[in-house]
Design an enzyme around this catalytic site. Structure first.
Site, short mmCIF file in Angstrom:
data_model
loop_
_atom_site.label_atom_id
_atom_site.label_comp_id
_atom_site.label_asym_id
_atom_site.label_seq_id
_atom_site.Cartn_x
_atom_site.Cartn_y
_atom_site.Cartn_z
N HIS A 94 29.95 20.38 43.58
CA HIS A 94 30.64 21.87 43.65
C HIS A 94 31.78 21.67 42.50
O HIS A 94 32.39 20.77 42.49
CB HIS A 94 31.18 21.96 45.02
CG HIS A 94 31.69 23.52 45.07
ND1 HIS A 94 32.64 24.11 44.52
CD2 HIS A 94 31.05 24.71 45.48
CE1 HIS A 94 32.90 25.21 44.66
NE2 HIS A 94 32.13 25.72 45.43
N GLU A 164 26.41 28.35 39.35
CA GLU A 164 27.70 28.93 39.99
C GLU A 164 28.66 28.99 38.74
O GLU A 164 29.21 27.84 38.46
CB GLU A 164 28.48 28.15 41.11
CG GLU A 164 27.59 27.95 42.24
CD GLU A 164 28.45 27.87 43.49
OE1 GLU A 164 28.32 28.88 44.23
OE2 GLU A 164 29.08 26.90 43.60
N SER A 212 31.20 34.70 43.86
CA SER A 212 31.82 35.98 44.62
C SER A 212 30.55 37.01 44.96
O SER A 212 30.92 38.12 45.00
CB SER A 212 32.88 36.64 43.45
OG SER A 212 33.81 35.89 43.27
C1 PEP Z 1 31.61 29.02 45.87
O1 PEP Z 1 32.62 28.60 45.76
O2 PEP Z 1 30.68 28.05 46.13
C2 PEP Z 1 31.35 30.25 45.94
C3 PEP Z 1 30.17 30.74 45.89
O3 PEP Z 1 32.62 30.87 46.46
P1 PEP Z 1 32.65 32.36 46.40
O4 PEP Z 1 31.60 33.11 46.81
O5 PEP Z 1 33.88 32.83 47.27
O6 PEP Z 1 32.88 32.92 44.92
#
Ligand code: PEP
Length: 254
Positions: A94, A164, A212
């Site tokens: 992550h 991500e 998000s």
């Molecule tokens: C994450 O950090 O894995 C993530 C998807 O967070 P968020 O949905 O809060 O952006």
């Protein structure tokens, strides 16, 4: 057709076991009639064993797992220990852990250790920013290639790749929204890299999106982003929002 997956990453939340039990129970109770979608929740380590007893409808994931199996690794938690208490997935690589110093080589060792413990790794990749010369494609390619060194074709169906983009994650300072076309473009690129590395067997890997995602844009990412599921951080801390995302996924035609 791959089974879609919705994953909640609770990060370092909530602050008490009582709140964790309530959130988990509310999600489990909101999940009636969910048949096609796999649900994974990744709470902090110390809540895992308690939450396991609450519901069988939700698969538990950890937010990290050690590169070692047992021995002198102070503060580490091994894949074997997690598997033993009923955990089946683990997030690895992550961006918040990469920011603490984890690199592709560490992540590769963790993937191997997790797979041999029977866990299914959710490998996170994604660029911190986009640049006009599109070098972020090379960065994602390098992350994938280095994290997947030595991973055999036999193991890949157990893995999920989570794209991500760090700039779209809710905790990022000056974050901005990714669109489903940003997602789709990178989804296709990641699929190509996986195909080049593993051949047609790579189709057994799910490639999902996180950044998000909420109950308003989940459908767009799933339909137009082309992904096989979603990884949600902030929205997964709200049982109503998270179950709405699950229901949106379940209602999709394919
Ligand atoms: C994450 O950090 O894995 C993530 C998807 O967070 P968020 O949905 O809060 O952006």
């Amino acid at each position: 057709m791959l089974k879609k997956v919705i994953i909640g990453n609770w990060k370092m939340n909530p602050l008490s076991l009582k709140e964790a039990e309530k959130l988990f129970t509310d999600v489990a109770e909101g999940m009636t009639q969910i048949k096609k979608t796999e649900i994974v929740v990744c709470p902090p380590f110390l809540y895992l064993e308690k939450l396991k007893k609450i519901s069988k409808k939700i698969t538990l994931g950890a937010q990290d797992a050690s590169f070692g199996d047992t021995g002198p690794f102070t503060g580490e938690v091994s894949g074997e220990m997690l598997y033993d208490i009923g955990v089946r997935y683990t997030i690895l690589g992550h961006s918040e852990r990469r920011a603490m110093g984890e690199d592709n080589s560490n992540i590769n060792k963790k993937i191997k250790a997790s797979l041999s413990a029977g866990l299914r790794p959710i490998l996170c990749v994604g660029e911190e920013a986009r640049d006009a010369s599109h070098s972020y494609f090379n960065l994602v390619k390098t992350q994938l290639e280095e994290c997947l060194v030595g991973i055999s074709k036999n193991s890949i169906s157990k893995m999920i790749i989570a794209y991500e983009p760090v700039w779209a994650i809710s905790s990022t300072v000056n974050r901005h929204d990714a669109t489903s076309s940003d997602c789709r473009e990178m989804y296709i690129f990641i699929r190509k890299i996986l195909f080049d590395r593993f051949g047609p067997d790579a189709e057994s890997m799910r490639v999902i999106y996180g950044g998000s995602v909420n109950e308003k844009d989940a459908e767009d990412f799933l339909k137009n982003g082309g992904v096989d599921g979603l990884l949600s951080g902030r929205a997964s801390l709200n049982a109503k929002k998270f179950t709405d995302i699950i229901k949106i996924c379940e209602a999709l035609k394919n």
